[in-house]
Design a protein around this motif. Structure first.
Motif, PDB file in Angstrom:
ATOM      1  N   ARG A  78     -59.639   1.696  -4.748  1.00  0.00           N
ATOM      2  CA  ARG A  78     -60.991   1.998  -5.243  1.00  0.00           C
ATOM      3  C   ARG A  78     -61.803   0.724  -5.454  1.00  0.00           C
ATOM      4  O   ARG A  78     -63.005   0.677  -5.174  1.00  0.00           O
ATOM      5  CB  ARG A  78     -60.890   2.796  -6.539  1.00  0.00           C
ATOM      6  N   GLU A  81     -63.065  -0.423  -2.208  1.00  0.00           N
ATOM      7  CA  GLU A  81     -64.180   0.437  -1.813  1.00  0.00           C
ATOM      8  C   GLU A  81     -65.458   0.036  -2.541  1.00  0.00           C
ATOM      9  O   GLU A  81     -66.549   0.058  -1.958  1.00  0.00           O
ATOM     10  CB  GLU A  81     -63.831   1.902  -2.100  1.00  0.00           C
ATOM     11  N   GLU A  90     -58.809   6.773   1.833  1.00  0.00           N
ATOM     12  CA  GLU A  90     -59.694   6.648   0.681  1.00  0.00           C
ATOM     13  C   GLU A  90     -58.942   6.907  -0.615  1.00  0.00           C
ATOM     14  O   GLU A  90     -57.999   7.703  -0.661  1.00  0.00           O
ATOM     15  CB  GLU A  90     -60.857   7.630   0.808  1.00  0.00           C
TER      16      GLU A  90
END
Length: 296
Positions: A78, A81, A90
């Motif tokens: 995360r 990201e 993801e």
């Protein structure tokens, strides 16, 4: 391109193959133990430090996160990201797939076939629990189990009750599923990368064993999936939002039944069975997405 592989063990087959495939295509591969990453959370300026140095220049990451460290591993993904770095898996999809109960609920809502499954928290009516999935024999699975660990075949109701009661005493979360007799100790795995099936194999349990996992001594051979099996695998991966996944299915009298969708599937078995360069296809997937990001 500089690609980071998030793995705790450089000697694992899957990790080695991804490094080889990336370097073969001219990329700089950085191996990071995600559990040693330090996340610095600051408004508008997320950072990651590793061994005392800030990580910079990464264009994409390939997570190989073990189930036992999902929470922190997903946090690391995360953070990448947040730094606008592409991840082949993801963070939200990783967390979603690791929650076996949640993932089954998502697949069921999408109308995807699966074995009848029951979940209860300390129910006193175990007879009704067993009846809801068709009775014994049945399969009892720990929610946190991997590679066939924590998966038990209860041949009759008495055995099933004993196992369920024991797990309740340990406060362990579990699923109880119908046993698909016609599968005969075999399952199929479809390996999906970027919405395409890049390999499929049939895994057969060794004699006296019902778990077909290769880690449990099972064997594997290449298989041609039916149109229904292909459609089921692709739909399951899409519903869970995974860019890379191994979809495990049983061949039943009522069609393919999804047992699990693995967000960190091993490469050794599928490459050995199919002879395909699956690691290379994962690198190509990363390339397509990194290049698309540059063009946008």
């Amino acid at each position: 391109m500089k690609i980071a592989i998030l793995s705790r063990n450089k000697n694992l087959y899957s990790t080695r193959r991804l490094i080889e495939a990336g370097e073969k295509r001219g990329h700089e591969i950085l191996l990071l133990d995600h559990m040693k990453c330090v996340l610095v959370i600051e408004a508008g300026k997320p950072h990651i430090y590793y061994r005392g140095k800030e990580i910079t220049g990464i264009r994409a990451v390939i997570p190989r996160i073990g189930s036992s460290v999902t929470f922190y591993g997903a946090a690391v993904v995360r953070q990448f990201e947040m730094m606008r770095i592409f991840s082949a898996v993801e963070s939200q999809a990783l967390v979603r797939s690791r929650d076996k109960l949640r993932s089954l609920q998502i697949l069921a809502r999408a109308g995807i076939g699966m074995p009848k499954t029951a979940f209860a928290n300390q129910t006193k009516d175990i007879d009704q629990l067993l009846l809801s999935i068709g009775g014994a024999p049945c399969v009892i699975k720990l929610l946190e189990g991997t590679q066939g660990i924590g998966v038990i075949l209860a041949e009759n109701s008495k055995a099933a009750k004993s196992v369920i009661e024991a797990f309740y005493e340990l406060e362990a979360n579990m699923l109880v599923q119908e046993f698909i007799k016609e599968a005969r100790g075999a399952d199929i795995r479809a390996f999906v990368v970027d919405g395409q099936i890049v390999g499929a194999m049939k895994r057969q349990a060794k004699e006296g064993e019902f778990r077909s996992n290769l880690h449990r001594g099972g064997s594997a051979q290449v298989i041609q999936l039916s149109a229904e099996e292909r459609a089921t695998a692709l739909k399951a991966v899409k519903k869970l939002g995974l860019g890379i996944a191994g979809v495990d299915m049983l061949q039943s009298d009522r069609g393919p039944l999804v047992m699990e969708v693995n967000s960190s599937p091993g490469l050794e078995g599928i490459e050995g069975a199919t002879g395909e360069d699956i690691a290379g296809k994962i690198i190509e997937y990363v390339e397509r997405n990194e290049f698309n990001d540059n063009e946008s």
